[in-house]
Write a protein that holds these residues in place. Structure first.
Motif, PDB file in Angstrom:
ATOM      1  N   ASN A   1      35.222  35.163  35.780  1.00  0.00           N
ATOM      2  CA  ASN A   1      36.069  35.364  36.963  1.00  0.00           C
ATOM      3  C   ASN A   1      36.630  36.783  36.921  1.00  0.00           C
ATOM      4  O   ASN A   1      37.769  36.990  36.508  1.00  0.00           O
ATOM      5  N   PRO A   2      35.846  37.767  37.338  1.00  0.00           N
ATOM      6  CA  PRO A   2      36.328  39.147  37.242  1.00  0.00           C
ATOM      7  C   PRO A   2      37.514  39.400  38.182  1.00  0.00           C
ATOM      8  O   PRO A   2      37.628  38.772  39.240  1.00  0.00           O
TER       9      PRO A   2
ATOM     10  N   HIS B   1      43.169  45.049  41.532  1.00  0.00           N
ATOM     11  CA  HIS B   1      43.710  44.823  40.192  1.00  0.00           C
ATOM     12  C   HIS B   1      43.148  45.852  39.211  1.00  0.00           C
ATOM     13  O   HIS B   1      43.882  46.410  38.394  1.00  0.00           O
ATOM     14  N   LEU B   2      41.850  46.101  39.297  1.00  0.00           N
ATOM     15  CA  LEU B   2      41.230  47.091  38.410  1.00  0.00           C
ATOM     16  C   LEU B   2      41.740  48.500  38.709  1.00  0.00           C
ATOM     17  O   LEU B   2      41.921  49.308  37.792  1.00  0.00           O
TER      18      LEU B   2
ATOM     19  N   VAL C   1      47.451  52.837  35.690  1.00  0.00           N
ATOM     20  CA  VAL C   1      48.415  52.678  34.604  1.00  0.00           C
ATOM     21  C   VAL C   1      47.875  53.293  33.316  1.00  0.00           C
ATOM     22  O   VAL C   1      48.604  53.992  32.594  1.00  0.00           O
ATOM     23  N   LEU C   2      46.607  53.074  33.016  1.00  0.00           N
ATOM     24  CA  LEU C   2      46.008  53.655  31.818  1.00  0.00           C
ATOM     25  C   LEU C   2      45.969  55.178  31.876  1.00  0.00           C
ATOM     26  O   LEU C   2      46.263  55.857  30.886  1.00  0.00           O
TER      27      LEU C   2
END
Length: 60
Positions: free
Chosen positions: A17-18, A23-24, A30-31
């Protein structure tokens, strides 16, 4: 439970369930912000006003 086993279970759930593209994208932003902040802190250093003097710990 073993941390490696827990990680593998979580990764298998991600593949089944990717997450959505939004969201990605949020995760990527954030990263990137975290990496930029760490890079700036490592290259420029920590400001003097934010440093504290070490306080000796007295043992009884």
């Amino acid at each position: 439970m073993d941390p490696l086993t827990r990680l593998l279970i979580r990764l298998s759930q991600w593949f089944r369930n990717p997450p959505s593209r939004n969201h990605l994208a949020i995760l990527g932003v954030v990263l990137v912000v975290a990496v930029v902040l760490v890079t700036i802190e490592r290259s420029v250093g920590w400001p003097d006003w934010a440093r504290t003097d070490p306080v000796p710990i007295r043992h009884r």
